[in-house]
Design a protein around this motif. Structure first.
Motif, PDB file in Angstrom:
ATOM      1  N   TYR A 126      10.994 -10.651  37.726  1.00 57.42           N
ATOM      2  CA  TYR A 126      12.034  -9.702  38.131  1.00 57.42           C
ATOM      3  C   TYR A 126      13.174  -9.674  37.110  1.00 57.42           C
ATOM      4  O   TYR A 126      13.675  -8.606  36.750  1.00 57.42           O
ATOM      5  N   LEU A 151       4.235  -8.741  39.151  1.00 57.82           N
ATOM      6  CA  LEU A 151       4.892  -8.743  40.462  1.00 57.82           C
ATOM      7  C   LEU A 151       3.964  -8.247  41.568  1.00 57.82           C
ATOM      8  O   LEU A 151       4.125  -8.637  42.725  1.00 57.82           O
ATOM      9  N   ARG A 210      11.998  -8.020  33.957  1.00 55.17           N
ATOM     10  CA  ARG A 210      11.836  -6.587  34.201  1.00 55.17           C
ATOM     11  C   ARG A 210      13.200  -5.906  34.254  1.00 55.17           C
ATOM     12  O   ARG A 210      13.367  -4.779  33.791  1.00 55.17           O
ATOM     13  N   THR A 242      17.209  -9.153  43.010  1.00 50.10           N
ATOM     14  CA  THR A 242      15.983  -9.696  43.578  1.00 50.10           C
ATOM     15  C   THR A 242      15.617 -11.014  42.901  1.00 50.10           C
ATOM     16  O   THR A 242      15.237 -11.979  43.575  1.00 50.10           O
ATOM     17  N   ALA A 243      15.746 -11.071  41.586  1.00 46.12           N
ATOM     18  CA  ALA A 243      15.465 -12.318  40.863  1.00 46.12           C
ATOM     19  C   ALA A 243      16.356 -13.440  41.371  1.00 46.12           C
ATOM     20  O   ALA A 243      15.892 -14.560  41.621  1.00 46.12           O
ATOM     21  N   ASP A 274      16.632  -5.321  40.287  1.00 49.91           N
ATOM     22  CA  ASP A 274      15.745  -6.421  39.894  1.00 49.91           C
ATOM     23  C   ASP A 274      16.525  -7.707  39.634  1.00 49.91           C
ATOM     24  O   ASP A 274      16.045  -8.796  39.955  1.00 49.91           O
ATOM     25  N   TYR A 334       5.170  -6.461  33.640  1.00 49.62           N
ATOM     26  CA  TYR A 334       5.986  -7.051  34.700  1.00 49.62           C
ATOM     27  C   TYR A 334       5.620  -6.472  36.061  1.00 49.62           C
ATOM     28  O   TYR A 334       5.549  -7.209  37.053  1.00 49.62           O
TER      29      TYR A 334
END
Length: 102
Positions: A61, A51, A64, A83-84, A80, A47
């Motif tokens: 993300y 990224l 991960r 962020t995703a 994460d 991952y």
């Protein structure tokens, strides 16, 4: 899915990574296979690599985040996940459809 199929999937992902112009997708796929095998450190490395190639890749993300959670990194996992969702607010719904669940 038995381990035989997962081991074969690892080989297929490796071939796809070698053949790909942008290996983010096959790296993420291989990360998911490692995750399913309980190989969380290997999943995390894939991952991270995905990224590095595609910094806005929401599903990488998200996956991960699941992996970091399994490794006990709660803060990293939450970061994460956020962020995703920043890149794709429906990422969890999309991946849930494909069987990627916490």
């Amino acid at each position: 899915i038995g381990n035989i199929e997962l081991e074969s999937a690892l080989e297929d992902c490796g071939k796809a990574i070698q053949l790909s112009d942008s290996a983010a997708v096959p790296l993420s796929a291989r990360g998911f296979v490692h995750y399913r095998l309980g190989e969380f450190k290997e999943a995390l490395a894939d991952y991270d690599a995905a990224l590095a190639i595609s910094p806005g890749y929401a599903s990488a993300y998200y996956q991960r985040a699941l992996t970091k959670s399994r490794l006990g990194d709660t803060a990293g996992s939450e970061n994460d996940l956020n962020t995703a969702r920043y890149y794709d607010r429906d990422v969890s719904v999309t991946l849930d459809f494909f069987g990627v669940k916490p």
